[in-house]
Scaffold this active site. Structure first.
Site, PDB file in Angstrom:
ATOM      1  N   TYR A  25       0.844  -1.207   0.000  1.00 37.87           N
ATOM      2  CA  TYR A  25       0.000   0.000   0.000  1.00 37.87           C
ATOM      3  C   TYR A  25       0.882   1.262   0.000  1.00 37.87           C
ATOM      4  CZ  TYR A  25      -2.443   3.849   2.324  1.00 37.87           C
ATOM      5  OH  TYR A  25      -2.911   5.094   2.664  1.00 37.87           O
ATOM      6  N   SER A 107      -3.292  13.843   7.132  1.00 39.86           N
ATOM      7  CA  SER A 107      -4.273  13.426   6.119  1.00 39.86           C
ATOM      8  C   SER A 107      -5.682  13.361   6.701  1.00 39.86           C
ATOM      9  CB  SER A 107      -3.876  12.048   5.588  1.00 39.86           C
ATOM     10  OG  SER A 107      -4.936  11.476   4.853  1.00 39.86           O
ATOM     11  N   GLN A 128      -4.662  18.309   5.674  1.00 39.00           N
ATOM     12  CA  GLN A 128      -5.010  18.049   4.275  1.00 39.00           C
ATOM     13  C   GLN A 128      -6.450  17.577   4.191  1.00 39.00           C
ATOM     14  OE1 GLN A 128      -5.100  14.374   3.132  1.00 39.00           O
ATOM     15  NE2 GLN A 128      -6.227  15.154   1.364  1.00 39.00           N
ATOM     16  N   TYR A 130      -9.601  16.101   1.677  1.00 34.54           N
ATOM     17  CA  TYR A 130     -10.190  15.611   0.428  1.00 34.54           C
ATOM     18  C   TYR A 130     -11.610  16.136   0.384  1.00 34.54           C
ATOM     19  CZ  TYR A 130      -6.689  11.896  -0.374  1.00 34.54           C
ATOM     20  OH  TYR A 130      -5.550  11.195  -0.632  1.00 34.54           O
ATOM     21  N   THR A 156      -6.429  18.543  -1.503  1.00 39.92           N
ATOM     22  CA  THR A 156      -5.915  17.604  -2.504  1.00 39.92           C
ATOM     23  C   THR A 156      -6.934  17.451  -3.626  1.00 39.92           C
ATOM     24  OG1 THR A 156      -4.578  16.452  -0.888  1.00 39.92           O
ATOM     25  CG2 THR A 156      -5.119  15.227  -2.885  1.00 39.92           C
ATOM     26  N   ARG A 165      -4.758   0.573  -8.288  1.00 40.58           N
ATOM     27  CA  ARG A 165      -3.494   0.157  -7.673  1.00 40.58           C
ATOM     28  C   ARG A 165      -3.510  -1.371  -7.611  1.00 40.58           C
ATOM     29  NH1 ARG A 165      -3.797   4.754  -3.408  1.00 40.58           N
ATOM     30  NH2 ARG A 165      -4.129   6.490  -4.846  1.00 40.58           N
ATOM     31  N   LYS A 255      -3.103  20.932  -3.673  1.00 41.37           N
ATOM     32  CA  LYS A 255      -2.109  19.857  -3.835  1.00 41.37           C
ATOM     33  C   LYS A 255      -2.543  18.912  -4.953  1.00 41.37           C
ATOM     34  CE  LYS A 255       0.014  16.015  -1.277  1.00 41.37           C
ATOM     35  NZ  LYS A 255      -0.594  14.822  -1.861  1.00 41.37           N
ATOM     36  N   HIS A 279       0.654  12.747  -6.753  1.00 41.76           N
ATOM     37  CA  HIS A 279       0.242  11.838  -5.681  1.00 41.76           C
ATOM     38  C   HIS A 279       1.248  10.685  -5.546  1.00 41.76           C
ATOM     39  CE1 HIS A 279      -3.598  11.701  -3.294  1.00 41.76           C
ATOM     40  NE2 HIS A 279      -3.082  10.551  -2.895  1.00 41.76           N
ATOM     41  N   ARG A 282       0.564   7.674  -7.867  1.00 41.64           N
ATOM     42  CA  ARG A 282      -0.532   6.785  -7.447  1.00 41.64           C
ATOM     43  C   ARG A 282      -1.833   7.082  -8.170  1.00 41.64           C
ATOM     44  NH1 ARG A 282       1.018   4.519  -2.431  1.00 41.64           N
ATOM     45  NH2 ARG A 282      -0.989   4.537  -1.351  1.00 41.64           N
TER      46      ARG A 282
HETATM   47  C1  LIG Z   1       0.774   5.436   1.423  1.00 44.03           C
HETATM   48  C2  LIG Z   1       0.420   6.792   0.889  1.00 44.03           C
HETATM   49  C3  LIG Z   1      -0.751   7.403   1.279  1.00 44.03           C
HETATM   50  C4  LIG Z   1      -1.055   8.683   0.819  1.00 44.03           C
HETATM   51  N1  LIG Z   1      -2.163   9.315   1.289  1.00 44.03           N
HETATM   52  C5  LIG Z   1      -2.425  10.586   0.905  1.00 44.03           C
HETATM   53  C6  LIG Z   1      -3.508  11.298   1.476  1.00 44.03           C
HETATM   54  O1  LIG Z   1      -4.223  10.799   2.353  1.00 44.03           O
HETATM   55  N2  LIG Z   1      -3.713  12.566   1.039  1.00 44.03           N
HETATM   56  C7  LIG Z   1      -2.929  13.169   0.080  1.00 44.03           C
HETATM   57  O2  LIG Z   1      -3.148  14.315  -0.269  1.00 44.03           O
HETATM   58  N3  LIG Z   1      -1.877  12.506  -0.441  1.00 44.03           N
HETATM   59  C8  LIG Z   1      -1.605  11.250  -0.058  1.00 44.03           C
HETATM   60  N4  LIG Z   1      -0.515  10.600  -0.562  1.00 44.03           N
HETATM   61  C9  LIG Z   1       0.390  11.307  -1.495  1.00 44.03           C
HETATM   62  C10 LIG Z   1       1.486  12.041  -0.706  1.00 44.03           C
HETATM   63  O3  LIG Z   1       0.946  13.100   0.037  1.00 44.03           O
HETATM   64  C11 LIG Z   1       2.568  12.609  -1.624  1.00 44.03           C
HETATM   65  O4  LIG Z   1       1.971  13.380  -2.612  1.00 44.03           O
HETATM   66  C12 LIG Z   1       3.450  11.524  -2.270  1.00 44.03           C
HETATM   67  O5  LIG Z   1       3.652  10.465  -1.371  1.00 44.03           O
HETATM   68  C13 LIG Z   1       4.801  12.122  -2.671  1.00 44.03           C
HETATM   69  O6  LIG Z   1       5.609  11.172  -3.274  1.00 44.03           O
HETATM   70  P1  LIG Z   1       6.747  10.333  -2.506  1.00 44.03           P
HETATM   71  O7  LIG Z   1       6.021   9.267  -1.751  1.00 44.03           O
HETATM   72  O8  LIG Z   1       7.565   9.790  -3.619  1.00 44.03           O
HETATM   73  O9  LIG Z   1       7.494  11.275  -1.597  1.00 44.03           O
HETATM   74  C14 LIG Z   1      -0.191   9.328  -0.101  1.00 44.03           C
HETATM   75  C15 LIG Z   1       0.989   8.701  -0.504  1.00 44.03           C
HETATM   76  C16 LIG Z   1       1.309   7.445  -0.010  1.00 44.03           C
HETATM   77  C17 LIG Z   1       2.600   6.804  -0.438  1.00 44.03           C
END
Ligand SMILES: Cc1cc2nc3c(=O)[nH]c(=O)nc-3n(C[C@H](O)[C@H](O)[C@H](O)COP(=O)(O)O)c2cc1C
Length: 382
Positions: A25, A107, A128, A130, A156, A165, A255, A279, A282
């Site tokens: 995850y 988050s 943050q 949603y 976001t 995913r 974001k 993201h 993702r």
């Molecule tokens: C496990 C996971 C959960 C995430 N959950 C959120 C979230 O709840 N809200 C959000 O805005 N971004 C979320 N993101 C995106 C991160 O805020 C961020 O944009 C991203 O991880 C940056 O890339 P990096 O992991 O390579 O540093 C998530 C990323 C990961 C890896």
């Protein structure tokens, strides 16, 4: 963990510690994970000019963002369900961040509720949001963030619907349903007794503190995944900024922007900042790496709002690369998630200390004494 633990070391330690479906995850991206890899390769390709005899004896890493002084231009990105990585994980991460003078951006989908994190930290953290279909929930979340002392709101916008995913589906987080899914989850939980005893049993990782109140007591992971699946709002548009503005009068950061037209629109809407982010690879696979999009966006709107960046940052050296491309600050996601899984609060603290030391060293080697001196002139043009 003894000695400096780089992001790669922490990732490996997290892989050993976490049940497979939780590691995947965190680690995974969407579709074929092309953008996930591209974020790294684009950042690694940024080549800097080594400068000498520049008197770098007096270094200053501090910066000010949205009226708040930070010990370095770094924020812990919002990571949903962070409390699955360590017992009461977001609270630990927020404490480590506060100790090192940088903010955690909590988050919406955290395990620890906003009030628990606020009670654990003397310094304010950021929040943050949603935009869920249930706008009353959004208004309530903003009110709770305000009451908890959050100073900056990150909205976001790159998740009108979740990117597929496949790792999550294969490892049992989001599928398959029924006995096979149960078997995949339970076999991997039982194979990780350290995590199971510490986090799984004592950490209440299935209770998603912020959304639990509106799920009417249904707080199992499967219930949450169902709730979030039904509550992503594909109708979200620029018009919804009015709704946010009605409830939030503090600094607002969007974001999830990688396109220059969207960046121009964000500036025209008068927001205080934006995060160039996909993201963490993702969402839209095949989209631009953030290191590719960043200079274009910084050139277009950098004089109107604070441009931040995330995606693939795994060291203080990567921070310098992002700052040189035009970012005013950098968010890290997986780096702190791996550190939290590997070493809890201390793990996140050690990682932040390492990133500060690496940034200092990279600045010294490029002839910079403070953050304001960092810029495009430091890069080798191709
Ligand atoms: C496990 C996971 C959960 C995430 N959950 C959120 C979230 O709840 N809200 C959000 O805005 N971004 C979320 N993101 C995106 C991160 O805020 C961020 O944009 C991203 O991880 C940056 O890339 P990096 O992991 O390579 O540093 C998530 C990323 C990961 C890896």
């Amino acid at each position: 963990m003894k000695g400096p633990a780089t992001a790669a070391d922490l990732r490996e330690a997290a892989r050993r510690r976490l049940p497979r479906f939780i590691f995947d995850y965190v680690d995974g991206g969407s579709f074929d994970e092309v953008t996930l890899r591209r974020n790294r390769t684009a950042l690694e390709a940024v080549t800097m000019r080594q400068r000498v005899l520049a008197d770098v004896s007096d270094m200053d890493l501090t910066t000010t963002l949205f009226g708040e002084k930070l010990a370095m231009p770094l924020m812990l990105a919002p990571v949903g369900m962070g409390g699955m990585l360590s017992r009461r994980g977001e609270t630990k991460a927020a404490r480590a961040a506060a100790t090192h003078g940088v903010p955690l951006i909590l988050s919406t989908t955290s395990v620890c509720p906003i009030e628990e994190v606020a009670a654990a930290c003397a310094t304010p953290f950021w929040f943050q949001l949603y935009v869920a279909k249930d706008r009353a929930f959004c208004a309530d979340m903003i009110a709770r963030a305000k009451a908890a002392g959050c100073k900056v709101l990150f909205l976001t916008v790159d998740l009108p619907s979740p990117g597929p995913r496949y790792r999550d589906q294969r490892s049992g987080l989001s599928g398959p349903a029924g006995l096979l899914g149960q078997w995949r989850r339970w076999s991997s939980i039982l194979a990780h007794p350290g995590w199971t005893l510490d986090v799984g049993l004592r950490g209440r990782p299935h209770t998603l503190g912020n959304v639990a109140p509106i799920m009417k007591g249904k707080v199992k992971l499967a219930d949450f995944l169902r709730w979030s699946g039904q509550n992503f709002d594909p109708s979200v548009s620029w018009r919804d900024l009015d709704f946010i503005r009605k409830h939030w009068d503090g600094p607002l950061v969007i974001k999830g922007i990688t396109d220059v037209e969207d960046a121009r629109r964000a500036a025209a809407e008068g927001v205080d900042g934006l995060v160039v982010s996909n993201h963490g690879g993702r969402q839209l696979d095949g989209s631009m790496a953030t290191a590719q999009a960043l200079p274009i966006i910084a050139d277009a709107v950098g004089d109107k709002l604070s441009v931040l960046m995330d995606g693939g940052v795994r060291s203080g050296l990567d921070m310098l690369r992002a700052l040189a491309l035009g970012a005013k600050g950098v968010l890290i996601g997986r780096s702190w998630a791996y550190a939290l899984a590997a070493g809890g609060e201390e793990g996140v603290g050690d990682m932040l200390a390492l990133y500060a030391a690496e940034l200092r060293s990279a600045m010294a080697l490029t002839g910079c004494s403070n953050i304001g001196e960092i810029g495009r002139h430091m890069l080798v043009k191709d």
